[in-house]
Scaffold this motif. Structure first.
Motif, PDB file in Angstrom:
ATOM      1  N   UNK A  66     -39.669 114.657  53.356  1.00 30.57           N
ATOM      2  CA  UNK A  66     -39.596 113.411  54.121  1.00 30.57           C
ATOM      3  C   UNK A  66     -38.490 112.496  53.610  1.00 30.57           C
ATOM      4  N   UNK A  67     -38.339 112.422  52.295  1.00 28.70           N
ATOM      5  CA  UNK A  67     -37.303 111.555  51.722  1.00 28.70           C
ATOM      6  C   UNK A  67     -35.898 112.081  52.021  1.00 28.70           C
ATOM      7  N   UNK A  68     -35.781 113.350  52.388  1.00 30.19           N
ATOM      8  CA  UNK A  68     -34.485 113.906  52.763  1.00 30.19           C
ATOM      9  C   UNK A  68     -34.304 113.916  54.284  1.00 30.19           C
ATOM     10  N   UNK A  69     -35.363 114.236  55.032  1.00 29.20           N
ATOM     11  CA  UNK A  69     -35.236 114.375  56.481  1.00 29.20           C
ATOM     12  C   UNK A  69     -35.071 113.040  57.208  1.00 29.20           C
ATOM     13  N   UNK A  70     -35.742 111.990  56.739  1.00 29.59           N
ATOM     14  CA  UNK A  70     -35.624 110.696  57.428  1.00 29.59           C
ATOM     15  C   UNK A  70     -34.188 110.170  57.391  1.00 29.59           C
ATOM     16  N   UNK A  71     -33.505 110.149  56.235  1.00 29.40           N
ATOM     17  CA  UNK A  71     -32.088 109.728  56.265  1.00 29.40           C
ATOM     18  C   UNK A  71     -31.201 110.673  57.078  1.00 29.40           C
ATOM     19  N   UNK A  72     -31.512 111.967  57.044  1.00 30.13           N
ATOM     20  CA  UNK A  72     -30.717 112.923  57.825  1.00 30.13           C
ATOM     21  C   UNK A  72     -30.859 112.649  59.313  1.00 30.13           C
ATOM     22  N   UNK A  73     -32.089 112.469  59.803  1.00 27.11           N
ATOM     23  CA  UNK A  73     -32.297 112.182  61.225  1.00 27.11           C
ATOM     24  C   UNK A  73     -31.711 110.826  61.614  1.00 27.11           C
ATOM     25  N   UNK A  74     -31.793 109.877  60.711  1.00 25.50           N
ATOM     26  CA  UNK A  74     -31.211 108.561  61.009  1.00 25.50           C
ATOM     27  C   UNK A  74     -29.687 108.680  61.135  1.00 25.50           C
ATOM     28  N   UNK A  75     -29.062 109.449  60.254  1.00 25.69           N
ATOM     29  CA  UNK A  75     -27.619 109.666  60.314  1.00 25.69           C
ATOM     30  C   UNK A  75     -27.247 110.424  61.588  1.00 25.69           C
ATOM     31  N   UNK A  76     -28.022 111.450  61.926  1.00 27.55           N
ATOM     32  CA  UNK A  76     -27.734 112.239  63.119  1.00 27.55           C
ATOM     33  C   UNK A  76     -27.944 111.459  64.408  1.00 27.55           C
ATOM     34  N   UNK A  77     -28.813 110.461  64.386  1.00 25.36           N
ATOM     35  CA  UNK A  77     -29.121 109.730  65.607  1.00 25.36           C
ATOM     36  C   UNK A  77     -28.139 108.595  65.897  1.00 25.36           C
ATOM     37  N   UNK A  78     -27.167 108.370  65.048  1.00 24.87           N
ATOM     38  CA  UNK A  78     -26.160 107.328  65.272  1.00 24.87           C
ATOM     39  C   UNK A  78     -24.849 107.995  65.685  1.00 24.87           C
ATOM     40  N   UNK A  79     -24.392 107.655  66.906  1.00 29.24           N
ATOM     41  CA  UNK A  79     -23.145 108.233  67.414  1.00 29.24           C
ATOM     42  C   UNK A  79     -22.305 107.162  68.074  1.00 29.24           C
ATOM     43  N   UNK A  80     -20.999 107.273  67.871  1.00 31.51           N
ATOM     44  CA  UNK A  80     -20.041 106.387  68.517  1.00 31.51           C
ATOM     45  C   UNK A  80     -19.114 107.269  69.344  1.00 31.51           C
ATOM     46  N   UNK A  81     -18.953 106.943  70.627  1.00 33.25           N
ATOM     47  CA  UNK A  81     -18.057 107.696  71.500  1.00 33.25           C
ATOM     48  C   UNK A  81     -17.002 106.737  72.036  1.00 33.25           C
ATOM     49  N   UNK A  82     -15.746 107.071  71.805  1.00 36.71           N
ATOM     50  CA  UNK A  82     -14.627 106.270  72.301  1.00 36.71           C
ATOM     51  C   UNK A  82     -13.981 107.062  73.426  1.00 36.71           C
ATOM     52  N   UNK A  83     -13.950 106.453  74.622  1.00 40.36           N
ATOM     53  CA  UNK A  83     -13.275 107.078  75.755  1.00 40.36           C
ATOM     54  C   UNK A  83     -12.066 106.231  76.120  1.00 40.36           C
ATOM     55  N   UNK A  84     -11.341 106.671  77.121  1.00 38.80           N
ATOM     56  CA  UNK A  84     -10.167 105.901  77.542  1.00 38.80           C
ATOM     57  C   UNK A  84     -10.558 104.621  78.265  1.00 38.80           C
ATOM     58  N   UNK A  85     -11.820 104.482  78.705  1.00 42.14           N
ATOM     59  CA  UNK A  85     -12.283 103.303  79.425  1.00 42.14           C
ATOM     60  C   UNK A  85     -13.232 102.414  78.646  1.00 42.14           C
TER      61      UNK A  85
END
Length: 178
Positions: A66-85
């Motif tokens: 749990x102490x490893x999976x919670x930070x991993x899932x939190x990191x995986x659930x944050x995404x930034x997408x930059x498009x041309x618009x």
């Protein structure tokens, strides 16, 4: 209109970059998993009765996972997408939050970085679009490149004809007369 997997329109809008926070955020949880696993293995046979040893390894293993999976899932659930618009930020483990800012709206881009972030060339990109709270891309890798790309995309979207007109020359056209 056709869309890709991130919801960006294929016709006219291209994905420039897909980013996550720096993977450095997983260093301490991974180190804890390795050290804790070794410690559990070392002390796995310390009790005289077998059920106590099994309980120690089971509870300790579950806690380490749990102490490893919670930070991993939190990191995986944050995404930034930059498009041309636009810029799209998605985050959240149980409650999903999606924020979008159009480049044509215009905004102020600020780069903030600490000493450790400077060593890894990452940083916090703060985007102030006149909203109540600024949009913060936390601990983005290659923060200088992201900062410059956002400035360029905003400039292109704020003045789309300005780039074509400046390429044609410095001649001024007023009411169809040169």
């Amino acid at each position: 209109m056709a869309t890709d997997t991130d919801g960006a329109a294929i016709n006219g809008e291209r994905v420039v970059a897909r980013l996550r926070p720096h993977a450095r955020a997983l260093f301490w949880p991974s180190l804890l998993l390795i050290v804790g696993g070794g410690t559990l293995a070392y002390f796995s046979n310390v009790f005289p009765e077998e059920w106590q040893n099994v309980a120690l390894v089971g509870v300790g293993g579950l806690l380490l996972a749990l102490l490893w999976l919670i930070p991993l899932f939190r990191w995986l659930s944050t995404r930034y997408t930059v498009t041309t618009r636009r810029l799209v930020m998605r985050r959240g483990l149980f409650t999903r939050i999606r924020q979008e800012i159009l480049h044509s709206r215009g905004y102020d881009v600020t780069l903030s970085r600490g000493a450790l972030q400077s060593m890894f060339r990452s940083g916090d990109v703060i985007i102030n679009a006149g909203l109540e709270q600024p949009l913060v891309l936390r601990d983005v890798p290659s923060a200088d490149l992201v900062h410059d790309a956002l400035h360029d995309l905003m400039e292109r979207n704020m003045n789309p004809r300005g780039h074509a007109a400046s390429a044609a020359g410095d001649e001024t056209t007023a009411y169809g007369v040169r």
